[in-house]
Write an enzyme that holds these catalytic residues in place. Structure first.
Site, PDB file in Angstrom:
ATOM      1  N   CYS A 110       0.856  -1.200   0.000  1.00 35.10           N
ATOM      2  CA  CYS A 110       0.000   0.000   0.000  1.00 35.10           C
ATOM      3  C   CYS A 110       0.884   1.239   0.000  1.00 35.10           C
ATOM      4  O   CYS A 110       1.868   1.296   0.735  1.00 35.10           O
ATOM      5  CB  CYS A 110      -0.902  -0.003   1.233  1.00 35.10           C
ATOM      6  SG  CYS A 110      -1.998   1.442   1.271  1.00 35.10           S
ATOM      7  N   CYS A 114       0.255   4.239   6.436  1.00 35.83           N
ATOM      8  CA  CYS A 114      -0.216   4.578   7.787  1.00 35.83           C
ATOM      9  C   CYS A 114       0.760   3.980   8.810  1.00 35.83           C
ATOM     10  O   CYS A 114       1.190   2.830   8.652  1.00 35.83           O
ATOM     11  CB  CYS A 114      -1.623   4.048   8.005  1.00 35.83           C
ATOM     12  SG  CYS A 114      -2.791   4.700   6.800  1.00 35.83           S
ATOM     13  N   CYS A 117       0.120   0.350  10.278  1.00 37.75           N
ATOM     14  CA  CYS A 117      -0.391  -0.723   9.411  1.00 37.75           C
ATOM     15  C   CYS A 117       0.717  -1.522   8.736  1.00 37.75           C
ATOM     16  O   CYS A 117       1.637  -0.943   8.133  1.00 37.75           O
ATOM     17  CB  CYS A 117      -1.310  -0.104   8.351  1.00 37.75           C
ATOM     18  SG  CYS A 117      -1.852  -1.295   7.115  1.00 37.75           S
ATOM     19  N   SER A 191     -13.550   0.323   2.066  1.00 37.04           N
ATOM     20  CA  SER A 191     -12.943   1.213   3.059  1.00 37.04           C
ATOM     21  C   SER A 191     -11.815   2.022   2.427  1.00 37.04           C
ATOM     22  O   SER A 191     -10.983   1.488   1.701  1.00 37.04           O
ATOM     23  CB  SER A 191     -12.386   0.349   4.197  1.00 37.04           C
ATOM     24  OG  SER A 191     -11.673   1.124   5.119  1.00 37.04           O
ATOM     25  N   SER A 214     -11.568   5.627   6.772  1.00 34.99           N
ATOM     26  CA  SER A 214     -10.630   5.472   7.885  1.00 34.99           C
ATOM     27  C   SER A 214     -10.144   6.850   8.294  1.00 34.99           C
ATOM     28  O   SER A 214      -9.238   7.406   7.670  1.00 34.99           O
ATOM     29  CB  SER A 214      -9.455   4.589   7.448  1.00 34.99           C
ATOM     30  OG  SER A 214      -9.936   3.319   7.088  1.00 34.99           O
ATOM     31  N   ASN A 289      -4.393  -3.401  16.510  1.00 35.81           N
ATOM     32  CA  ASN A 289      -3.894  -4.769  16.569  1.00 35.81           C
ATOM     33  C   ASN A 289      -2.374  -4.679  16.378  1.00 35.81           C
ATOM     34  O   ASN A 289      -1.913  -4.360  15.280  1.00 35.81           O
ATOM     35  CB  ASN A 289      -4.557  -5.560  15.430  1.00 35.81           C
ATOM     36  CG  ASN A 289      -4.410  -7.049  15.623  1.00 35.81           C
ATOM     37  OD1 ASN A 289      -3.815  -7.506  16.589  1.00 35.81           O
ATOM     38  ND2 ASN A 289      -4.938  -7.795  14.689  1.00 35.81           N
TER      39      ASN A 289
HETATM   40  N1  SAH Z   1      -6.615   1.253   2.813  1.00 36.42           N
HETATM   41  C1  SAH Z   1      -7.955   1.209   3.240  1.00 36.42           C
HETATM   42  C2  SAH Z   1      -8.503  -0.199   3.366  1.00 36.42           C
HETATM   43  C3  SAH Z   1      -7.580  -1.218   3.954  1.00 36.42           C
HETATM   44  S1  SAH Z   1      -7.155  -0.976   5.670  1.00 36.42           S
HETATM   45  C4  SAH Z   1      -8.138   1.981   4.523  1.00 36.42           C
HETATM   46  O1  SAH Z   1      -7.148   2.381   5.132  1.00 36.42           O
HETATM   47  O2  SAH Z   1      -9.280   2.204   4.894  1.00 36.42           O
HETATM   48  C5  SAH Z   1      -8.678  -1.436   6.460  1.00 36.42           C
HETATM   49  C6  SAH Z   1      -8.796  -0.965   7.889  1.00 36.42           C
HETATM   50  O3  SAH Z   1      -7.875  -1.667   8.726  1.00 36.42           O
HETATM   51  C7  SAH Z   1      -8.492   0.524   8.044  1.00 36.42           C
HETATM   52  O4  SAH Z   1      -9.499   1.156   8.800  1.00 36.42           O
HETATM   53  C8  SAH Z   1      -7.176   0.495   8.777  1.00 36.42           C
HETATM   54  O5  SAH Z   1      -7.000   1.662   9.493  1.00 36.42           O
HETATM   55  C9  SAH Z   1      -7.278  -0.753   9.628  1.00 36.42           C
HETATM   56  N2  SAH Z   1      -5.999  -1.264  10.120  1.00 36.42           N
HETATM   57  C10 SAH Z   1      -4.825  -1.347   9.465  1.00 36.42           C
HETATM   58  N3  SAH Z   1      -3.863  -1.870  10.255  1.00 36.42           N
HETATM   59  C11 SAH Z   1      -4.448  -2.121  11.443  1.00 36.42           C
HETATM   60  C12 SAH Z   1      -3.960  -2.646  12.686  1.00 36.42           C
HETATM   61  N4  SAH Z   1      -2.702  -3.038  12.842  1.00 36.42           N
HETATM   62  N5  SAH Z   1      -4.855  -2.752  13.704  1.00 36.42           N
HETATM   63  C13 SAH Z   1      -6.146  -2.384  13.552  1.00 36.42           C
HETATM   64  N6  SAH Z   1      -6.648  -1.886  12.412  1.00 36.42           N
HETATM   65  C14 SAH Z   1      -5.812  -1.738  11.364  1.00 36.42           C
HETATM   66 FE1  SF4 Z   2      -2.852   1.431   3.324  1.00 31.98          FE
HETATM   67 FE2  SF4 Z   2      -5.172   1.262   4.630  1.00 31.98          FE
HETATM   68 FE3  SF4 Z   2      -2.914   0.195   5.662  1.00 31.98          FE
HETATM   69 FE4  SF4 Z   2      -3.201   2.833   5.537  1.00 31.98          FE
HETATM   70  S1  SF4 Z   2      -4.437   1.408   6.750  1.00 31.98           S
HETATM   71  S2  SF4 Z   2      -1.350   1.676   4.957  1.00 31.98           S
HETATM   72  S3  SF4 Z   2      -4.303   3.075   3.646  1.00 31.98           S
HETATM   73  S4  SF4 Z   2      -3.954  -0.453   3.827  1.00 31.98           S
END
Ligand code: SAH
Ligand code: SF4
Length: 350
Positions: A110, A114, A117, A191, A214, A289
């Protein structure tokens, strides 16, 4: 070699005719691919053997396969999906009572990055194709024992869906198509980390899918810290989401991944109420998480349930509807991108 799943309906008719078949046979093949989910030409029993073998010389049936399955004690299954070029993405099957939800990916990695993530840790390698997105549904469905069937789809795996709309929209169409997988649009949620222009394009798509945004923080500066490549102001993202509601009549869900002491403070709840309080929406709180590498590098922590509850209460007092996401498959690292990370860790290095 190209896969049959990669062809549009028109291209499939052309391919069948080029192999000496008739248009009605393309329709039969379409049903085998998407309604019955077969992965082998031999299973297409009403298609003449000559046509099957002629197609098999030019096409494979599918372009991806399941490379590994991680099953958690609560029934959650994480599939590591191998794509034609050897890249991998993951999707997660979540059975819960009568519901079975599948979470699918749209990109290898991606680009958004973030800070919390796993999917964004190494940037993005490439977009998934339409077939690679929709095949995840076929691969997951094949693992379910009747009468259990897929009831819901969330596009919340690896990748930023709004940055791959060209492939995603036809994939969702395929998943929705009554002639194929036949999943109702109301059961499909996409999302995004917030791209107003693309959200507008998504809002114009027919049928109307659900949209989740998000948000993580309603303050621009804090949000930029959490979502470094997000260049859009919270106000613009919220306006685009609200416009989505206006056009589709579907309430938007805002997702907030909570990190202790970073975005779960009382003042963060206040800014969120200010930004969203007057809008028809639901805020879904997701206690982070943990991803070990990111916890160490960024000093990130998952908040206690007491802190999550206090944040939820503050939002509710401000008039917002709030849900808290229960942890699923935590013992097998269910958060987005983590299985791929571990698979990469355990792969032999050259
Ligand atoms: N890129 C898009 C969709 C994929 S992520 C987005 O960011 O919305 C889907 C969801 O998982 C998002 O809300 C993201 O913030 C959440 N997410 C990512 N990593 C995470 C983690 N380690 N713990 C909890 N939620 C997480
Ligand atoms: Fe990409 Fe969604 Fe993960 Fe952010 S939370 S890095 S937008 S997959």
């Amino acid at each position: 070699m190209r896969s049959l799943t990669d062809l549009t309906d028109t291209a499939l008719v052309a391919a069948v005719e080029a192999c000496g078949g008739k248009p009605f046979q393309a329709r039969q093949i379409l049903h085998w691919l998407w309604r019955h989910g077969v992965d082998d030409f031999a299973q297409m029993s009403n298609v003449p053997a000559r046509l099957r073998s002629s197609l098999a010389e030019r096409f494979t049936v599918r372009c991806s396969s399941v490379a590994r399955v991680d099953a958690a004690a609560d029934g959650t299954e994480k599939l590591l999906v191998r794509l034609g070029d050897g890249e991998t993405v993951e999707c997660v099957l979540i059975p819960e009572g009568d519901r079975t939800t599948l979470c699918i990916s749209t990109q290898v990695g991606c680009p958004v990055g973030c800070v919390f993530c796993a999917s964004g840790m190494f940037g993005v390698k490439r977009n998934l194709t339409t077939a690679e997105i929709s095949e995840q549904v076929l691969l997951a469905q094949a693992r379910l024992q009747a009468p259990r069937r897929l009831t819901n789809l969330v596009v919340m795996g690896m990748g930023e869906p709004m940055l791959n709309l060209d492939a995603l929209l036809p994939a969702l169409q395929r998943i929705h198509d009554p002639d194929g997988i036949d999943m109702g649009a109301r059961r499909i949620t996409v999302s995004t980390s917030g791209y107003p222009r693309q959200m507008e394009r998504f809002a114009a798509a027919d049928p109307a899918y659900n949209l989740a945004v998000s948000l993580h923080a309603a303050d621009d500066e804090l949000r930029r810290r959490l979502v470094p490549s997000a260049t859009h102001a919270v106000q613009d993202i919220v306006a685009a989401a609200h416009q989505y509601f206006g056009r589709k009549g579907r309430e938007v869900t805002y997702e907030v991944v909570l990190l202790e002491g970073i975005n779960d403070r009382p003042e963060d709840a206040v800014t969120m109420v200010d930004a969203l309080g007057a809008l028809p929406c639901t805020v879904n709180l997701i206690p982070w998480n943990p991803v070990e590498e990111l916890a160490l590098a960024g000093g990130l922590r998952r908040p206690s349930s007491a802190r999550v509850d206090a944040f939820a209460d503050a939002l509710r007092r401000g008039g917002l509807k709030v849900t808290v996401r229960r942890q699923r498959g935590a013992d097998r690292s269910a958060a987005c991108g983590q299985l791929r990370l571990r698979a990469a860790d355990s792969a032999p290095r050259a």
